[in-house]
Design a protein around this motif. Structure first.
Motif, PDB file in Angstrom:
ATOM      1  N   ARG A  37      36.677  -1.973  33.775  1.00 20.57           N
ATOM      2  CA  ARG A  37      35.309  -1.724  34.229  1.00 20.57           C
ATOM      3  C   ARG A  37      34.811  -0.384  33.700  1.00 20.57           C
ATOM      4  O   ARG A  37      35.602   0.532  33.470  1.00 20.57           O
ATOM      5  CB  ARG A  37      35.237  -1.732  35.765  1.00 20.57           C
ATOM      6  CG  ARG A  37      35.605  -3.082  36.375  1.00 20.57           C
ATOM      7  CD  ARG A  37      35.675  -3.043  37.891  1.00 20.57           C
ATOM      8  NE  ARG A  37      36.019  -4.353  38.424  1.00 20.57           N
ATOM      9  CZ  ARG A  37      35.131  -5.283  38.742  1.00 20.57           C
ATOM     10  NH1 ARG A  37      33.831  -5.032  38.604  1.00 20.57           N
ATOM     11  NH2 ARG A  37      35.517  -6.453  39.207  1.00 20.57           N
ATOM     12  N   GLY A  38      33.510  -0.289  33.518  1.00 19.00           N
ATOM     13  CA  GLY A  38      32.930   0.954  33.026  1.00 19.00           C
ATOM     14  C   GLY A  38      31.421   0.929  33.117  1.00 19.00           C
ATOM     15  O   GLY A  38      30.812  -0.087  33.465  1.00 19.00           O
ATOM     16  N   LYS A  39      30.809   2.064  32.767  1.00 16.37           N
ATOM     17  CA  LYS A  39      29.351   2.181  32.859  1.00 16.37           C
ATOM     18  C   LYS A  39      28.637   1.362  31.796  1.00 16.37           C
ATOM     19  O   LYS A  39      27.462   1.056  31.921  1.00 16.37           O
ATOM     20  CB  LYS A  39      28.946   3.651  32.746  1.00 16.37           C
ATOM     21  CG  LYS A  39      29.209   4.439  33.995  1.00 16.37           C
ATOM     22  CD  LYS A  39      28.935   5.896  33.795  1.00 16.37           C
ATOM     23  CE  LYS A  39      30.031   6.545  32.995  1.00 16.37           C
ATOM     24  NZ  LYS A  39      29.946   8.007  32.997  1.00 16.37           N
ATOM     25  N   ASN A  40      29.351   1.025  30.732  1.00 11.67           N
ATOM     26  CA  ASN A  40      28.783   0.168  29.694  1.00 11.67           C
ATOM     27  C   ASN A  40      29.907  -0.701  29.132  1.00 11.67           C
ATOM     28  O   ASN A  40      31.077  -0.552  29.499  1.00 11.67           O
ATOM     29  CB  ASN A  40      28.117   1.006  28.592  1.00 11.67           C
ATOM     30  CG  ASN A  40      29.051   2.066  28.030  1.00 11.67           C
ATOM     31  OD1 ASN A  40      30.184   1.775  27.650  1.00 11.67           O
ATOM     32  ND2 ASN A  40      28.585   3.308  27.977  1.00 11.67           N
ATOM     33  N   LYS A  41      29.539  -1.623  28.242  1.00 12.00           N
ATOM     34  CA  LYS A  41      30.523  -2.573  27.725  1.00 12.00           C
ATOM     35  C   LYS A  41      31.647  -1.880  26.961  1.00 12.00           C
ATOM     36  O   LYS A  41      32.810  -2.284  27.039  1.00 12.00           O
ATOM     37  CB  LYS A  41      29.829  -3.598  26.826  1.00 12.00           C
ATOM     38  CG  LYS A  41      28.993  -4.617  27.581  1.00 12.00           C
ATOM     39  CD  LYS A  41      28.442  -5.681  26.642  1.00 12.00           C
ATOM     40  CE  LYS A  41      27.665  -6.741  27.415  1.00 12.00           C
ATOM     41  NZ  LYS A  41      27.132  -7.796  26.514  1.00 12.00           N
ATOM     42  N   LYS A  42      31.291  -0.835  26.240  1.00 13.59           N
ATOM     43  CA  LYS A  42      32.300  -0.132  25.442  1.00 13.59           C
ATOM     44  C   LYS A  42      33.360   0.508  26.328  1.00 13.59           C
ATOM     45  O   LYS A  42      34.563   0.401  26.062  1.00 13.59           O
ATOM     46  CB  LYS A  42      31.612   0.930  24.576  1.00 13.59           C
ATOM     47  CG  LYS A  42      32.537   1.597  23.580  1.00 13.59           C
ATOM     48  CD  LYS A  42      31.762   2.520  22.658  1.00 13.59           C
ATOM     49  CE  LYS A  42      32.673   3.149  21.615  1.00 13.59           C
ATOM     50  NZ  LYS A  42      31.914   4.037  20.696  1.00 13.59           N
ATOM     51  N   LEU A  43      32.919   1.165  27.403  1.00 14.58           N
ATOM     52  CA  LEU A  43      33.875   1.803  28.309  1.00 14.58           C
ATOM     53  C   LEU A  43      34.688   0.765  29.071  1.00 14.58           C
ATOM     54  O   LEU A  43      35.879   0.968  29.335  1.00 14.58           O
ATOM     55  CB  LEU A  43      33.134   2.725  29.279  1.00 14.58           C
ATOM     56  CG  LEU A  43      32.552   4.013  28.682  1.00 14.58           C
ATOM     57  CD1 LEU A  43      31.782   4.790  29.744  1.00 14.58           C
ATOM     58  CD2 LEU A  43      33.656   4.881  28.091  1.00 14.58           C
ATOM     59  N   ALA A  44      34.046  -0.348  29.431  1.00 14.63           N
ATOM     60  CA  ALA A  44      34.769  -1.412  30.135  1.00 14.63           C
ATOM     61  C   ALA A  44      35.847  -2.009  29.241  1.00 14.63           C
ATOM     62  O   ALA A  44      36.975  -2.266  29.676  1.00 14.63           O
ATOM     63  CB  ALA A  44      33.792  -2.494  30.591  1.00 14.63           C
ATOM     64  N   LYS A  45      35.509  -2.209  27.977  1.00 14.70           N
ATOM     65  CA  LYS A  45      36.483  -2.759  27.025  1.00 14.70           C
ATOM     66  C   LYS A  45      37.640  -1.783  26.825  1.00 14.70           C
ATOM     67  O   LYS A  45      38.810  -2.180  26.793  1.00 14.70           O
ATOM     68  CB  LYS A  45      35.796  -3.046  25.689  1.00 14.70           C
ATOM     69  CG  LYS A  45      36.687  -3.766  24.679  1.00 14.70           C
ATOM     70  CD  LYS A  45      35.996  -3.897  23.330  1.00 14.70           C
ATOM     71  CE  LYS A  45      34.753  -4.746  23.411  1.00 14.70           C
ATOM     72  NZ  LYS A  45      34.139  -4.956  22.069  1.00 14.70           N
ATOM     73  N   SER A  46      37.298  -0.503  26.702  1.00 13.90           N
ATOM     74  CA  SER A  46      38.336   0.516  26.529  1.00 13.90           C
ATOM     75  C   SER A  46      39.260   0.561  27.738  1.00 13.90           C
ATOM     76  O   SER A  46      40.484   0.666  27.604  1.00 13.90           O
ATOM     77  CB  SER A  46      37.681   1.885  26.305  1.00 13.90           C
ATOM     78  OG  SER A  46      38.650   2.896  26.196  1.00 13.90           O
ATOM     79  N   ASP A  47      38.672   0.464  28.939  1.00  9.78           N
ATOM     80  CA  ASP A  47      39.460   0.500  30.167  1.00  9.78           C
ATOM     81  C   ASP A  47      40.398  -0.702  30.249  1.00  9.78           C
ATOM     82  O   ASP A  47      41.577  -0.570  30.604  1.00  9.78           O
ATOM     83  CB  ASP A  47      38.516   0.530  31.372  1.00  9.78           C
ATOM     84  CG  ASP A  47      39.262   0.636  32.693  1.00  9.78           C
ATOM     85  OD1 ASP A  47      40.192   1.460  32.783  1.00  9.78           O
ATOM     86  OD2 ASP A  47      38.919  -0.098  33.632  1.00  9.78           O
ATOM     87  N   ALA A  48      39.884  -1.885  29.908  1.00  7.94           N
ATOM     88  CA  ALA A  48      40.708  -3.096  29.958  1.00  7.94           C
ATOM     89  C   ALA A  48      41.865  -3.014  28.962  1.00  7.94           C
ATOM     90  O   ALA A  48      43.011  -3.353  29.287  1.00  7.94           O
ATOM     91  CB  ALA A  48      39.843  -4.324  29.668  1.00  7.94           C
ATOM     92  N   CYS A  49      41.564  -2.556  27.759  1.00  4.36           N
ATOM     93  CA  CYS A  49      42.607  -2.438  26.730  1.00  4.36           C
ATOM     94  C   CYS A  49      43.662  -1.418  27.139  1.00  4.36           C
ATOM     95  O   CYS A  49      44.864  -1.625  26.922  1.00  4.36           O
ATOM     96  CB  CYS A  49      41.979  -2.046  25.393  1.00  4.36           C
ATOM     97  SG  CYS A  49      40.920  -3.323  24.669  1.00  4.36           S
ATOM     98  N   GLN A  50      43.213  -0.305  27.743  1.00  2.00           N
ATOM     99  CA  GLN A  50      44.153   0.723  28.167  1.00  2.00           C
ATOM    100  C   GLN A  50      45.071   0.205  29.267  1.00  2.00           C
ATOM    101  O   GLN A  50      46.279   0.475  29.266  1.00  2.00           O
ATOM    102  CB  GLN A  50      43.397   1.956  28.661  1.00  2.00           C
ATOM    103  CG  GLN A  50      44.290   3.153  28.980  1.00  2.00           C
ATOM    104  CD  GLN A  50      45.030   3.662  27.765  1.00  2.00           C
ATOM    105  OE1 GLN A  50      44.423   4.116  26.804  1.00  2.00           O
ATOM    106  NE2 GLN A  50      46.355   3.573  27.789  1.00  2.00           N
ATOM    107  N   GLN A  51      44.509  -0.557  30.204  1.00  2.00           N
ATOM    108  CA  GLN A  51      45.340  -1.117  31.276  1.00  2.00           C
ATOM    109  C   GLN A  51      46.380  -2.081  30.707  1.00  2.00           C
ATOM    110  O   GLN A  51      47.533  -2.107  31.154  1.00  2.00           O
ATOM    111  CB  GLN A  51      44.454  -1.829  32.295  1.00  2.00           C
ATOM    112  CG  GLN A  51      43.603  -0.880  33.127  1.00  2.00           C
ATOM    113  CD  GLN A  51      43.035  -1.554  34.352  1.00  2.00           C
ATOM    114  OE1 GLN A  51      43.749  -2.254  35.071  1.00  2.00           O
ATOM    115  NE2 GLN A  51      41.753  -1.347  34.601  1.00  2.00           N
ATOM    116  N   ALA A  52      45.973  -2.866  29.725  1.00  2.00           N
ATOM    117  CA  ALA A  52      46.918  -3.800  29.100  1.00  2.00           C
ATOM    118  C   ALA A  52      48.029  -3.043  28.382  1.00  2.00           C
ATOM    119  O   ALA A  52      49.202  -3.423  28.448  1.00  2.00           O
ATOM    120  CB  ALA A  52      46.172  -4.705  28.121  1.00  2.00           C
TER     121      ALA A  52
END
Length: 388
Positions: A368-383
């Motif tokens: 999750r994030g304030k925009n799609k880029k941050l949300a994608k980064s967060d998801a990838c980092q968790q993985a």
């Protein structure tokens, strides 16, 4: 040019964010975000480059001085053969190149002059940048709350122990309303004399990005590449890092909200056994939002001084800042892709963007994030953080 572009991009976003905050004092964050996206879009920057006749000064193709592929023509010379004329007089350029050039010019002004001169250049471009008064100072904004509410603000300040925050910041707010607002969630603001932190967070996000990039350029420019700068910025704007900082200084205890769900999320995060050893634990978004709102609150209370804000918040960033600059983590999206991960779904709701990714072993992770880029980064980092 690319490094100047990164610096200019951050200042552009800050200048536009500030302008919108000043010009629309009652607009909600959704409206501010939409207007900001329009102003900083590649299409708008391209339009301004053309209208200001800057297109003739942009050279995107590699200059070749000699040989059959040469495309450089000395001033005053002409081409006799019509067959070869176009390669000397025409070039194919994407519109984004014009936008990049505008950002690089803003960065060049910053590096060679000062903030006010850069803002004037942005005004010349017809960008809706920070308004200046007759003395070339950033225009002041109305008080965040009416003066007749000062007694109630003081009561909240004393009753809820906000002095503890000032002691940890080593800074005493002249206007306590800024401090209280920075810690007030929308669920609380509905029944409170101050608004929520959302507008402050909107500006604080841009302030943090610019201050970090400026610090990087001033202190580590010999090692900087555009890709490295991007990694540094993503490292420090990561919700996990900002939330970790807030909790590590025990500032989360002062957040004002009326939500059992938020309380459970925060308590669960704080009780995480890895919280004191890792900044990669999933963090409630409210924690990062409050940290960014606090940055904007200090900025306004300190009479719009970027230098003073940095002096206050740099100690909080501490080791995370140093580690991010000296040895930034590689872009998690690149690492995730290299490991064979896939983006499954992306969407944006009323409050945030969400991204669902899948690792090769079939495991799903949500970011999750304030925009799609941050949300994608967060998801990838968790993985990437997951260990089989």
């Amino acid at each position: 040019m690319e490094c100047l572009e990164v610096l200019g991009d951050c200042f552009l976003k800050l200048a536009i964010s500030m302008s919108l905050y000043y010009r629309y004092p009652v607009a909600n964050v959704g409206i501010l975000t939409i207007e900001k996206a329009k102003e900083i879009s590649n299409e708008n920057l391209y339009r301004l480059a053309v209208e200001n006749k800057l297109k003739n000064y942009l050279y995107c193709e590699k200059i070749i001085f000699q040989g059959k592929d040469s495309n450089w023509l000395p001033p005053g010379y002409i081409v006799k053969s019509n067959n070869n004329e176009k390669k000397f007089t025409h070039q194919t350029i994407k519109r984004k190149a014009f936008a990049d050039k505008i950002e690089a010019l803003i960065g060049a002004f910053l590096m060679s002059s000062n903030y006010i001169t850069t803002i004037k250049f942005m005004h010349w471009l017809q960008l809706d940048a920070i308004p200046l008064d007759q003395n070339n100072h950033i225009m002041s904004i109305p008080p965040i709350v009416a003066s007749e509410l000062d007694d109630e603000i003081k009561q909240i300040y004393h009753n809820e122990g906000f002095k503890e925050i000032e002691m940890k910041l080593n800074y005493v707010f002249q206007n306590k309303a800024y401090l209280i607002t920075a810690f007030t969630h929308p669920s609380k603001s509905k029944h409170c004399i101050v608004n929520s932190y959302e507008r402050l967070e909107f500006l604080g996000d841009a302030l943090l990005d610019f201050l970090v990039i400026r610090h990087t350029f001033l202190n580590y420019d010999q090692n900087i590449t555009p890709g490295r700068v991007t990694d540094i910025k993503q490292n420090l704007s990561n919700n996990n890092h900002l939330g970790y900082i807030l909790v590590s200084f025990n500032l989360h205890t002062k957040i004002r909200y009326n939500s059992n769900e938020i309380s459970k999320h925060i308590q669960s995060y704080v009780n995480n056994t890895n919280i004191h050893h890792s900044t990669n634990s999933p963090v409630p978004k409210i924690l990062a939002d409050v940290f960014e709102a606090l940055i904007a609150a200090i900025f306004f209370d300190a009479n719009n001084s970027l230098e003073f804000v940095w002096k206050i918040i740099e100690p909080f960033l501490g080791k995370i800042l140093d580690r991010s600059i000296v040895n930034p983590s590689l872009n998690p999206m690149r690492r995730f892709s290299d490991k064979g991960g896939k983006i499954i779904q992306e969407f944006t709701n009323e409050t945030e963007s969400v991204c669902l990714v899948q690792m090769p072993n079939g495991t799903y992770y949500e970011g999750r994030g304030k925009n799609k880029k941050l949300a994608k980064s967060d998801a990838c980092q968790q993985a990437l953080n997951h260990k089989d």
